[in-house]
Every structure is written in structure tokens, then in C-alpha cells.
Design an enzyme around this catalytic site. Structure first.
Site, short mmCIF file in Angstrom:
data_model
loop_
_atom_site.label_atom_id
_atom_site.label_comp_id
_atom_site.label_asym_id
_atom_site.label_seq_id
_atom_site.Cartn_x
_atom_site.Cartn_y
_atom_site.Cartn_z
NE ARG A 9 -63.78 -17.32 30.92
CZ ARG A 9 -63.60 -18.05 29.96
NH1 ARG A 9 -63.63 -17.47 28.67
NH2 ARG A 9 -63.42 -19.22 29.99
CD GLN A 11 -60.68 -22.88 22.11
OE1 GLN A 11 -61.01 -23.89 21.64
NE2 GLN A 11 -61.36 -21.92 22.71
NE ARG A 61 -55.85 -18.15 26.55
CZ ARG A 61 -57.17 -18.45 26.63
NH1 ARG A 61 -58.31 -17.57 26.89
NH2 ARG A 61 -57.47 -19.78 26.37
CG HIS A 110 -60.45 -12.91 23.96
ND1 HIS A 110 -61.61 -13.06 23.66
CD2 HIS A 110 -60.41 -13.98 24.92
CE1 HIS A 110 -62.60 -13.86 23.87
NE2 HIS A 110 -61.72 -14.79 24.97
CD GLU A 159 -62.78 -11.60 21.08
OE1 GLU A 159 -61.88 -12.20 20.72
OE2 GLU A 159 -63.92 -12.31 21.40
#
Length: 293
Positions: free
Chosen positions: A56, A79, A84, A164, A269
Site C-alpha cells: 500500500r 482488480q 503487484r 500506480h 498515475e
């Protein structure tokens, strides 16, 4: 100028610039210049390669799907994709004359047990053979990320892609984003389309906007007191997301700590969300640079 491997973290520097990449997701988790940190990282972020959740904060890589993808080939992929979640291989880091370079790699071989990878393969009716590479170049005032994707066996491999990036700011209410004037956008919270007519974007509430960048939107600045950065990217990254969960949604995320830190971050992003294809045997690549101004 140095390189240090500390368990699942690779730390490297060049002059007064310092960076740290977690093998988990090949996530850039720190970018410091002259003692100032420019990336936001949740205090609850788990940087272990064995963690069941992505990092995060920092700069997670969104691939092969953005959000809950509307593309048929990606509808069964979770999603924001699965890379990642994976532990990438650290290849090498080198201190060169002009910069320090760190290289990472992820291939289909590391993903064979990952259910989301299997879901992706089902659409094509065969195992997808691919290789992703990430190369970080750290200069005294900037960091450049080069990403490459090789499609080894699918006639036409479709994907979405996004850096991101969570940026740290002293106060999001006092932050301005410039460079978006004239860009078309989709407000994903209200399912409303618009055209940005302002030279400056302010974030003062929950925000989730997807911009379609034109020729005049290739330099995006985040201005916030003494924390000012310029974002540029290769021309094949024509989309840009601006996101902040704000108070209510920050409170719902278990790994977002402290809950009040939505006030000190904003995601800006670069990516390609409309769907990009790379043919068998070909290499797709892109680049993104964060420069201190």
C-alpha cells in the site's frame, strides 16, 4: 553512491538521491532527494515478498488489468492484476558515471501457481509465456522507470498497464496539479465525462478521475509547498489517473495507516487503460520519469 540488498529490499543511491525497491511487486517504496521523501507509504504496508497483499503506497505496477476490467480478455483477472502480488527477481544494480541502475525481472514461470495468472491464460486457451522487466535509473534530481514486456507465444496479447504512484504531499488541500488543461476526463465516481478547462486541479474531496492525455498534456506538475515534482512519460502512456480515497474510504482500508494520511498523499498515475496489444515475439516498452523541480 551505493547499492545494498537488505532481505526483500534493494536500496541504492546516487549523490543525495536515494531509492528503495521491494521485491514484492517490484514496488518502488521510497524516493528521497536531499533528505525529502517524495513517495507516500502506509505505515501498515507489508514489504515482505511472502505477504498475501500488495504494497500500500510507493509505485505498485498495475498489470495486466486496471480496476475490474471491461475487456473480455481480462474480465476474470482480479482488480489491478496480479504482478503487484508477485515476488520479482532482482537481477543486478550498477553504479554508473551518471546514475545508479537497478534491474528486476518477472516471468510466467514465477506465476504458474498464481490463480489470477491461470484465469488470464484461460481466455487464450494456453499458458501465456511472457517476461516483464523493470529498470530503475536514479539520478541526482530524478528517477526514471523503464518497463518492458515480451510476449513469447500468444498471437496477440492484450493488457492494461499503470504506474500506480502514491505521492507524498504536506497537505493535499494545498496541492495543485498542473498540465491537465484541455484533457478529456471521466469522473469515475459520478460516471460523468468532461473537459478540464482549468490550469490547475485541486483535490478537496474523494477523487477518482481518468484523463485522456493530448499533445499538450505531456508534463504534469504536482505543486505542494517545497514538495514539487514534474511527471513525464513515453508517448504510449496516454492515460492518467488522479485518485484520493478521502476520509470515509481511507477508514475502510485495513492497510491504510494512519487513517488520516489521506491528507498527505495523492495518486497521480500514468498508464494505458484502453487496451494495448503486443504480438507474438515482440517487445512492448514504456518509460516514466519523476523529476524534482
Amino acid at each position: 553512491m551505493s547499492v545494498e540488498v537488505e532481505n526483500d529490499l534493494i536500496k541504492f543511491s546516487y549523490g543525495e538521491a536515494h531509492a528503495c525497491v521491494a521485491k514484492k511487486g517490484c514496488t518502488l517504496v521510497s524516493f528521497v532527494v536531499d533528505g525529502d521523501e517524495y513517495l507516500y507509504l502506509s505505515e501498515a504496508a507489508n514489504l515482505s515478498s511472502k505477504s498475501p497483499t500488495p504494497v500500500r503506497g510507493g509505485m505498485p505496477l498495475i498489470f495486466p488489468a486496471f480496476g475490474n476490467s471491461y475487456l473480455e480478455s481480462l474480465k476474470t483477472v482480479q482488480q489491478h492484476g496480479f504482478v503487484r502480488n508477485m515476488a520479482w527477481d532482482f537481477v543486478i544494480a550498477e553504479v554508473l558515471t551518471e546514475c545508479t541502475v537497478a534491474r528486476f525481472r518477472l516471468s510466467h514461470r514465477q506465476c504458474e501457481k498464481e490463480q489470477q495468472y491461470k484465469n488470464w491464460c484461460e481466455f487464450y486457451g494456453q499458458p501465456i509465456k511472457f517476461e516483464l522487466t523493470m529498470v530503475f535509473e536514479l539520478f541526482p534530481d530524478r528517477i526514471t522507470v523503464n518497463t518492458g514486456l515480451v510476449n513469447e507465444n500468444v498471437s496477440e496479447l492484450e493488457f492494461q498497464f499503470l504506474y500506480h504512484t502514491y505521492f507524498r504531499v504536506p497537505c493535499v488541500r494545498d496541492m495543485y496539479i498542473t498540465g491537465l488543461k484541455g484533457a478529456k476526463y471521466l469522473d469515475r465516481l459520478q460516471t460523468r465525462y468532461g473537459l478540464d478547462g482549468s490550469p490547475m486541479l485541486k483535490v478537496e474531496e474523494q477523487t477518482d478521475k481518468l484523463y485522456e492525455l493530448g499533445e499538450n498534456n505531456r508534463e504534469i506538475d504536482i505543486l505542494s509547498g517545497n514538495y514539487n515534482v514534474r511527471l513525464t512519460a513515453s508517448d504510449n502512456l496516454k492515460d492518467l489517473v488522479v485518485w484520493n480515497p478521502w476520509e470515509e474510504n481511507a477508514a475502510k482500508m485495513k492497510d491504510f495507516e494512519p487513517k488520516s494520511s489521506y491528507r498527505n498523499m495523492c495518486c497521480v498515475e500514468f498508464g494505458t487503460i484502453g487496451g494495448t496489444t503486443v504480438t507474438q515475439g515482440q517487445r512492448w516498452q514504456c518509460q516514466h520519469t519523476i523529476t524534482i523541480i
